[in-house]
Scaffold this active site. Structure first.
Site, mmCIF file in Angstrom:
data_model
loop_
_atom_site.group_PDB
_atom_site.id
_atom_site.type_symbol
_atom_site.label_atom_id
_atom_site.label_comp_id
_atom_site.label_asym_id
_atom_site.label_seq_id
_atom_site.Cartn_x
_atom_site.Cartn_y
_atom_site.Cartn_z
ATOM 1 N N ARG A 49 0.791 -1.207 0.000
ATOM 2 C CA ARG A 49 0.000 0.000 0.000
ATOM 3 C C ARG A 49 0.844 1.287 0.000
ATOM 4 O O ARG A 49 0.477 2.293 -0.603
ATOM 5 C CB ARG A 49 -0.850 -0.069 1.270
ATOM 6 C CG ARG A 49 -1.959 0.848 1.320
ATOM 7 C CD ARG A 49 -2.646 0.734 2.653
ATOM 8 N NE ARG A 49 -3.027 2.074 3.047
ATOM 9 C CZ ARG A 49 -4.015 2.726 2.505
ATOM 10 N NH1 ARG A 49 -4.759 2.174 1.589
ATOM 11 N NH2 ARG A 49 -4.293 3.955 2.875
ATOM 12 N N CYS A 55 -6.965 -4.548 1.664
ATOM 13 C CA CYS A 55 -5.900 -4.906 2.578
ATOM 14 C C CYS A 55 -6.530 -5.704 3.703
ATOM 15 O O CYS A 55 -7.672 -5.465 4.057
ATOM 16 C CB CYS A 55 -5.277 -3.612 3.088
ATOM 17 S SG CYS A 55 -4.248 -3.820 4.505
ATOM 18 N N ARG A 109 -9.113 0.753 3.972
ATOM 19 C CA ARG A 109 -7.955 1.635 3.778
ATOM 20 C C ARG A 109 -7.954 2.377 2.437
ATOM 21 O O ARG A 109 -7.133 2.123 1.564
ATOM 22 C CB ARG A 109 -6.645 0.856 3.938
ATOM 23 C CG ARG A 109 -6.509 0.221 5.272
ATOM 24 C CD ARG A 109 -5.203 -0.493 5.425
ATOM 25 N NE ARG A 109 -4.125 0.361 5.934
ATOM 26 C CZ ARG A 109 -2.887 -0.063 6.119
ATOM 27 N NH1 ARG A 109 -2.547 -1.287 5.809
ATOM 28 N NH2 ARG A 109 -1.981 0.750 6.598
ATOM 29 N N PRO A 110 -8.873 3.314 2.261
ATOM 30 C CA PRO A 110 -8.899 4.082 1.015
ATOM 31 C C PRO A 110 -7.735 5.074 0.933
ATOM 32 O O PRO A 110 -6.977 5.230 1.896
ATOM 33 C CB PRO A 110 -10.223 4.831 1.109
ATOM 34 C CG PRO A 110 -10.525 4.921 2.564
ATOM 35 C CD PRO A 110 -9.893 3.733 3.220
ATOM 36 N N VAL A 111 -7.595 5.743 -0.231
ATOM 37 C CA VAL A 111 -6.545 6.761 -0.372
ATOM 38 C C VAL A 111 -7.150 8.124 -0.695
ATOM 39 O O VAL A 111 -6.468 9.013 -1.192
ATOM 40 C CB VAL A 111 -5.486 6.383 -1.450
ATOM 41 C CG1 VAL A 111 -4.670 5.188 -1.009
ATOM 42 C CG2 VAL A 111 -6.139 6.137 -2.805
ATOM 43 N N ASP A 112 -8.439 8.281 -0.381
ATOM 44 C CA ASP A 112 -9.134 9.528 -0.719
ATOM 45 C C ASP A 112 -8.460 10.776 -0.131
ATOM 46 O O ASP A 112 -8.406 11.831 -0.760
ATOM 47 C CB ASP A 112 -10.611 9.450 -0.277
ATOM 48 C CG ASP A 112 -10.773 9.096 1.192
ATOM 49 O OD1 ASP A 112 -9.962 8.295 1.697
ATOM 50 O OD2 ASP A 112 -11.693 9.627 1.844
ATOM 51 N N LEU A 113 -7.897 10.639 1.064
ATOM 52 C CA LEU A 113 -7.305 11.827 1.699
ATOM 53 C C LEU A 113 -5.995 12.238 1.026
ATOM 54 O O LEU A 113 -5.677 13.424 0.934
ATOM 55 C CB LEU A 113 -7.065 11.573 3.195
ATOM 56 C CG LEU A 113 -8.314 11.160 3.975
ATOM 57 C CD1 LEU A 113 -7.979 10.891 5.432
ATOM 58 C CD2 LEU A 113 -9.382 12.246 3.869
ATOM 59 N N ILE A 144 -8.305 2.815 14.918
ATOM 60 C CA ILE A 144 -7.713 3.266 13.645
ATOM 61 C C ILE A 144 -8.207 2.424 12.472
ATOM 62 O O ILE A 144 -8.595 2.945 11.433
ATOM 63 C CB ILE A 144 -6.161 3.219 13.693
ATOM 64 C CG1 ILE A 144 -5.635 3.941 14.933
ATOM 65 C CG2 ILE A 144 -5.551 3.788 12.410
ATOM 66 C CD1 ILE A 144 -5.741 5.437 14.923
#
Ligand code: UD1
Length: 422
Positions: free
Chosen positions: A94, A118, A123-127, A330
């Site tokens: 990742r 994952c 666990r996105p990556v939008d941020l 988390i």
């Protein structure tokens, strides 16, 4: 596939050297993409995740040489040949998404595969993407890739992260070093790995203020230059091995250990009946007299209790006197070690993000399955104190994050060996 065989063998005594941090190294390596001059990292850990990042950077045309048995990484991105991070490498790890910010900042364009799912949650990556958009990036998501452009270069902007994200803070911080004007990142992550990244970027000529606080202010510069930087100590490897004498008894010195890296974790160890003392060379950990006491733990962003030590802490609390409550704040789905620990006789009740652990006198060895990196090492820790043999299968996860685990634990008296798989 290899497995690890651990036999409960009583108290542990001696010293364990702690390596450079995997998670710091994985963000320091992509920083090479920001400059056409060499970046050299010392104190690098020897792990398969570092090899994956090496392959990714090499696929972009960067030169990465592993020197001194892998402890030094000499990198140069003078002649990059590609701006595309392919799915075949990104899907393995990742952290590959961390090449996006640097590539975009230096070249004004990048194509990076979206990391897949994952084991420990969505666990996105939008941020990561929103922070780059705040600096003027134009993003297009198609065919499983992010197509990113910044015609005329990135521009400084202000972005407030809705939740604390280590990776998104790192990506945005690296990108902002070359953006025109000032970038302000609010609600930024404060992890030691971010501080380490900021210090390395500053050596490369970046202008950054506020690392270690929740507001980072970055004044973009025209170009960054070469630097040499030592990777900060791995606080998760440190915490993991601090738990070895806590679980098995004895007294072990963790060489290179620092309290400021593991403050919240040490408070819980103290409450559980484990002493931690600073020495000029590291930290000495010893189990105080009597049985471990139950403690409640809630994972939080740094400086709180790290999610990456939750599984290992659970292994300790499995033999505590009383009932402990562990709350995972988390990641969803990060209790996959619980059913495996239960195979060893642990009493654990999981409801959503909360696990109730009622201590038993002693765990019993069993064949168990490693489900992710930190879960696998928690099973090894549990095996150190269990009666009989524990065989931890599927340990390829372990090699992603712990170098020479058998050697380090054998050196303090553990009975542990790797069984080579077919
Ligand atoms: C890093 C660490 C990992 C550690 C984690 C939390 C590396 C290589 N890995 O992972 O070992 O467990 O920090 O300390 O450094 N999130 C979003 N959108 C995003 C990004 C994150 O919703 O774009 C969510 C995640 O799903 C998670 C939370 O934010 O619930 C925190 O994740 P984040 O701090 O980003 O973790 P990583 O950087 O992936």
């Amino acid at each position: 596939m290899d497995s690890i065989l651990v036999t409960g063998n009583g108290a542990l005594n001696g010293q364990i050297p702690i390596a450079g941090a995997k998670n710091a190294c994985l963000t320091l390596m992509p920083a090479t993409l920001l400059s056409d001059e060499p970046l050299t990292l010392t104190n690098a850990p020897r792990l398969s995740d570092i090899k994956t990042m090496t392959l990714l950077l090499q696929s972009l045309g960067a030169e990465v040489s592993s020197l001194q048995d892998g402890k030094v990484l000499a990198m140069s991105s003078h002649d990059l040949t590609s701006h595309k991070a392919e799915y075949d490498i990104v899907r393995k790890m990742r952290a590959s998404i961390l090449v996006l910010g640097p590539l975009l900042a230096r070249y004004g364009e990048a194509i990076v595969s979206l990391p897949g799912g994952c084991a420990i949650g969505a666990r996105p990556v939008d941020l990561h993407l929103k922070a780059l958009e705040a600096m003027g990036a134009e993003l297009d998501l198609r065919e499983g890739y992010v197509f990113a452009k910044a015609p005329g270069g990135l521009k400084g902007g202000t972005y407030e992260f809705p939740i604390v994200s280590v990776g998104a803070t790192e990506n945005a911080l690296m990108a902002a070093t070359l953006a025109k004007g000032t970038t302000v990142l609010k609600n930024a992550a404060r992890e030691p790995e971010i501080v380490d990244l900021a210090q390395c970027l500053r050596k490369m000529g970046a202008q950054i203020e506020g690392e270690g606080t929740s507001t980072l202010t970055i004044q973009g510069v025209e170009r960054l230059h070469g630097a040499t930087h030592p990777v900060v100590t791995d606080r998760i490897e440190l915490g993991t091995y601090m738990l070895a004498p806590a679980i098995a008894g004895g007294e072990v010195e963790l060489l290179g250990g620092r309290i400021d890296l593991v403050g919240a974790f040490c408070e819980k160890l103290d409450a559980a009946g484990v002493s931690v003392t600073e020495t000029p060379t590291g930290l000495v950990v010893a189990r105080k007299n009597g049985r471990i006491r139950a403690v409640d733990v809630m994972t939080e962003p740094f400086p709180g209790f790290p999610t990456d030590l939750q599984a290992q802490m659970m292994a300790l609390l499995c033999t505590a006197e009383g009932t402990s409550v562990l709350e995972e704040k988390i990641f969803e789905n990060r209790f996959m070690h619980a059913p495996e620990l239960m195979r060893m006789g642990a009493k654990i009740d999981v409801h959503g993000g909360t696990a109730k652990v009622t201590g038993v006198e002693r765990l019993k060895g069993a064949p168990v399955m490693a489900t992710d990196l930190r879960a696998s090492v928690s099973l090894i820790l549990a095996g150190l104190a269990a009666e009989g043999e524990t065989q931890v299968n599927r340990v390829y996860h372990l090699d992603r994050g712990y170098e020479r685990v058998e050697e380090k634990l054998s050196a303090v008296g553990a009975k542990i060996e790797r069984i080579k798989g077919s």
